[in-house]
Motif scaffolding. Structure first.
Motif, PDB file in Angstrom:
ATOM      1  N   GLN A 195       1.063  -0.880   0.473  1.00 54.89           N
ATOM      2  CA  GLN A 195       0.255  -0.479  -0.294  1.00 54.89           C
ATOM      3  C   GLN A 195       0.603   1.375   0.380  1.00 54.89           C
ATOM      4  OE1 GLN A 195      -3.301   0.348  -0.396  1.00 54.89           O
ATOM      5  NE2 GLN A 195      -2.785   3.136   0.488  1.00 54.89           N
ATOM      6  N   GLN A 196       1.882   1.250   0.993  1.00 50.40           N
ATOM      7  CA  GLN A 196       3.148   2.379   0.823  1.00 50.40           C
ATOM      8  C   GLN A 196       3.275   2.453  -0.005  1.00 50.40           C
ATOM      9  OE1 GLN A 196       5.037   3.474   4.598  1.00 50.40           O
ATOM     10  NE2 GLN A 196       3.614   1.907   5.175  1.00 50.40           N
ATOM     11  N   ILE A 197       3.601   1.304  -0.970  1.00 47.53           N
ATOM     12  CA  ILE A 197       4.873   1.366  -1.654  1.00 47.53           C
ATOM     13  C   ILE A 197       3.756   1.989  -3.270  1.00 47.53           C
ATOM     14  CG2 ILE A 197       5.936   0.363  -4.539  1.00 47.53           C
ATOM     15  CD1 ILE A 197       6.582  -1.873  -2.214  1.00 47.53           C
ATOM     16  N   ARG A 198       2.341   1.674  -3.618  1.00 48.64           N
ATOM     17  CA  ARG A 198       1.574   2.354  -4.290  1.00 48.64           C
ATOM     18  C   ARG A 198       1.311   4.187  -4.327  1.00 48.64           C
ATOM     19  NH1 ARG A 198      -1.294  -2.388  -3.340  1.00 48.64           N
ATOM     20  NH2 ARG A 198      -2.388  -1.671  -1.976  1.00 48.64           N
ATOM     21  N   VAL A 199       1.123   4.012  -2.901  1.00 46.33           N
ATOM     22  CA  VAL A 199       0.723   5.619  -2.225  1.00 46.33           C
ATOM     23  C   VAL A 199       1.912   6.888  -2.040  1.00 46.33           C
ATOM     24  CG1 VAL A 199      -0.276   7.457  -0.247  1.00 46.33           C
ATOM     25  CG2 VAL A 199      -0.901   4.885  -0.709  1.00 46.33           C
ATOM     26  N   LYS A 200       3.648   5.739  -2.374  1.00 43.76           N
ATOM     27  CA  LYS A 200       4.305   6.891  -1.322  1.00 43.76           C
ATOM     28  C   LYS A 200       5.191   6.566  -2.447  1.00 43.76           C
ATOM     29  CE  LYS A 200       3.669   7.215   3.371  1.00 43.76           C
ATOM     30  NZ  LYS A 200       4.375   6.196   4.679  1.00 43.76           N
ATOM     31  N   ARG A 201       5.129   5.666  -3.584  1.00 42.98           N
ATOM     32  CA  ARG A 201       6.192   5.547  -5.171  1.00 42.98           C
ATOM     33  C   ARG A 201       8.140   5.822  -3.995  1.00 42.98           C
ATOM     34  NH1 ARG A 201       3.092   5.647  -9.568  1.00 42.98           N
ATOM     35  NH2 ARG A 201       5.353   5.940 -10.605  1.00 42.98           N
ATOM     36  N   PRO A 202       8.400   4.923  -3.773  1.00 47.30           N
ATOM     37  CA  PRO A 202       9.341   5.254  -3.055  1.00 47.30           C
ATOM     38  C   PRO A 202      10.410   4.833  -4.200  1.00 47.30           C
ATOM     39  CG  PRO A 202       8.752   3.324  -2.570  1.00 47.30           C
ATOM     40  CD  PRO A 202       7.839   4.057  -3.022  1.00 47.30           C
ATOM     41  N   GLU A 203      11.592   5.768  -3.888  1.00 40.76           N
ATOM     42  CA  GLU A 203      12.738   5.227  -5.439  1.00 40.76           C
ATOM     43  C   GLU A 203      13.836   3.991  -4.356  1.00 40.76           C
ATOM     44  OE1 GLU A 203      14.156   7.294  -7.807  1.00 40.76           O
ATOM     45  OE2 GLU A 203      13.474   9.284  -7.563  1.00 40.76           O
ATOM     46  N   CYS A 204      13.481   3.615  -3.500  1.00 38.94           N
ATOM     47  CA  CYS A 204      13.630   2.440  -3.284  1.00 38.94           C
ATOM     48  C   CYS A 204      13.431   1.833  -2.120  1.00 38.94           C
ATOM     49  CB  CYS A 204      15.181   2.688  -2.699  1.00 38.94           C
ATOM     50  SG  CYS A 204      16.183   1.205  -2.273  1.00 38.94           S
ATOM     51  N   VAL A 205      13.078   0.124  -2.383  1.00 36.86           N
ATOM     52  CA  VAL A 205      12.645  -0.213  -0.501  1.00 36.86           C
ATOM     53  C   VAL A 205      13.809  -1.278  -0.086  1.00 36.86           C
ATOM     54  CG1 VAL A 205      10.338  -2.013  -0.305  1.00 36.86           C
ATOM     55  CG2 VAL A 205       9.620   0.392  -1.329  1.00 36.86           C
ATOM     56  N   ILE A 206      13.739  -1.398   0.644  1.00 37.74           N
ATOM     57  CA  ILE A 206      14.596  -2.464   1.561  1.00 37.74           C
ATOM     58  C   ILE A 206      13.429  -3.057   2.105  1.00 37.74           C
ATOM     59  CG2 ILE A 206      16.479  -3.041   3.393  1.00 37.74           C
ATOM     60  CD1 ILE A 206      16.645   0.625   3.540  1.00 37.74           C
ATOM     61  N   LEU A 207      13.687  -4.032   2.128  1.00 40.72           N
ATOM     62  CA  LEU A 207      12.458  -5.306   1.553  1.00 40.72           C
ATOM     63  C   LEU A 207      13.177  -6.563   2.201  1.00 40.72           C
ATOM     64  CD1 LEU A 207       9.867  -6.495   1.307  1.00 40.72           C
ATOM     65  CD2 LEU A 207       9.841  -6.915  -0.589  1.00 40.72           C
ATOM     66  N   GLU A 208      12.919  -7.033   3.806  1.00 36.05           N
ATOM     67  CA  GLU A 208      13.092  -8.153   4.199  1.00 36.05           C
ATOM     68  C   GLU A 208      12.390  -9.613   4.114  1.00 36.05           C
ATOM     69  OE1 GLU A 208      14.446  -9.203   8.927  1.00 36.05           O
ATOM     70  OE2 GLU A 208      13.107  -8.151   8.018  1.00 36.05           O
ATOM     71  N   SER A 209      13.216 -10.329   3.340  1.00 33.36           N
ATOM     72  CA  SER A 209      12.680 -11.850   3.004  1.00 33.36           C
ATOM     73  C   SER A 209      11.925 -11.880   4.124  1.00 33.36           C
ATOM     74  CB  SER A 209      14.142 -12.883   2.772  1.00 33.36           C
ATOM     75  OG  SER A 209      14.874 -13.295   3.737  1.00 33.36           O
ATOM     76  N   GLU A 210      12.573 -11.628   5.227  1.00 30.63           N
ATOM     77  CA  GLU A 210      11.064 -12.402   6.086  1.00 30.63           C
ATOM     78  C   GLU A 210      10.080 -11.745   6.719  1.00 30.63           C
ATOM     79  OE1 GLU A 210      15.435 -14.008   6.095  1.00 30.63           O
ATOM     80  OE2 GLU A 210      15.026 -11.733   7.036  1.00 30.63           O
ATOM     81  N   ILE A 211       9.970 -10.568   6.190  1.00 30.13           N
ATOM     82  CA  ILE A 211       8.761 -10.164   6.180  1.00 30.13           C
ATOM     83  C   ILE A 211       7.385 -10.898   5.621  1.00 30.13           C
ATOM     84  CG2 ILE A 211       8.479  -8.605   4.726  1.00 30.13           C
ATOM     85  CD1 ILE A 211       7.413  -6.369   5.963  1.00 30.13           C
TER      86      ILE A 211
END
Length: 233
Positions: free
Chosen positions: A60-76
Motif C-alpha cells: 500500500q505504501q509503495i502504491r501511495v508514496k512511490r519510493p525510489e527504493c524499498v529495503i525488503l526483508e525476506s523474512e517479512i
C-alpha cells in the motif's frame, strides 16, 4: 536492521548521492529493527518516507508514496517477497528493491536473483554496504554485498551473468521445469511420464530449450542445467 550498527558514521565520500531526493521505504519483519534502521538512515540525511512490518502495508505504501527504493526483508513474507516485487513493479516501474536477509532461504534467494531486485544484502553486512548499495542502484547498477556473496558461495551457489539471466528469461515455466529435471539426471522416459506428455513432445521441448539457450544440441542441456539448477523455479 540486525548486524549493521557501529558503521553509520563512516560513509565514503565517493558514494555520496542526493540523499534528500532518494526516497526510501523500510520493510522489515520486526518493528524494533525497522525503527532502528529508519532512525539511522534519517540521521545520515536519507529521505525515509515510510516503514512497514507487514506485506499488505508495504504494498500500500509503495502504491501511495512511490519510493525510489524499498529495503525488503525476506523474512517479512518469505516467498511472497517475490510476489510483492512483481505486483509493485506492475504498479510502479521506478521503485527499486533491495533484498535483505538474516535467515537465508536458498530457494527464495535463487528466485530473487532472477527477478528485478537491484541490491542484495546479508544481515552481517555493515551500514557502509547499504550506503554503497544505494549509490550503485541509483546509478542503474546491481549491488551484491560481500556478505551476500559469501553466503551464496557457502551454499554452492553462483550469481548468474546478465547473459544467462536473459537466456533463462526466454524459457517458459514448463521449459524450466524440464531443464531442471534433466539437470537432476532423470531420463527422457521418466520426465515424459512425470509431466504426462509424450516422448515426442518432450523431444520438441528439449530442442526449443537448446535453441533458446544457444546450445549446439540437446546433449548440452544437462551440463547447462546443473550450472543454473538453483535458479530454475
Amino acid at each position: 536492521m540486525k548486524g549493521v550498527t557501529g558503521t553509520e558514521g563512516s560513509v565514503n565520500p565517493k558514494f555520496a548521492l542526493k540523499k534528500k531526493d532518494f526516497s526510501i521505504l523500510v520493510a522489515q519483519a520486526e518493528l524494533f529493527n525497522c525503527e532502528v534502521l529508519c532512525q539511522l538512515l534519517k540521521q545520515q540525511g536519507y529521505n525515509v518516507v515510510g516503514k512497514a512490518v507487514e506485506m499488505e502495508d508495504t504494498l500500500q505504501q509503495i502504491r501511495v508514496k512511490r519510493p525510489e527504493c524499498v529495503i525488503l526483508e525476506s523474512e517479512i513474507s518469505g516467498q511472497q517477497s517475490v510476489d510483492a516485487l512483481r505486483q509493485a513493479q506492475d504498479d510502479n516501474k521506478r521503485t527499486k528493491f533491495i533484498l535483505y536477509t538474516s535467515k537465508p532461504d536458498m530457494r527464495l534467494m535463487a528466485t530473487a536473483l532472477q527477478m528485478g531486485f537491484f541490491g542484495f544484502l546479508y544481515a552481517k553486512d555493515g551500514l557502509e554496504e547499504l550506503y554503497k548499495c544505494f549509490q550503485t542502484i541509483d546509478n542503474g547498477g546491481y549491488y551484491y554485498s560481500p556478505g551476500f556473496l559469501t553466503l551464496l558461495k557457502n551454499y554452492g551457489m553462483n550469481i548468474l551473468t546478465e547473459d544467462k539471466k536473459q537466456q533463462l528469461n526466454k524459457l517458459s515455466k514448463r521449459e524450466k521445469e524440464i531443464l531442471r529435471l534433466v539437470s537432476d539426471g532423470h531420463t527422457g522416459g521418466e520426465i515424459a511420464d512425470r509431466l504426462s506428455i509424450s516422448y515426442r513432445t518432450l523431444a520438441n521441448h528439449k530442442t526449443n530449450i537448446a535453441q533458446k539457450l544457444d546450445l549446439e544440441s540437446c546433449r548440452h542441456l544437462t551440463r547447462y542445467g546443473v550450472g543454473v539448477r538453483d535458479y530454475l523455479q
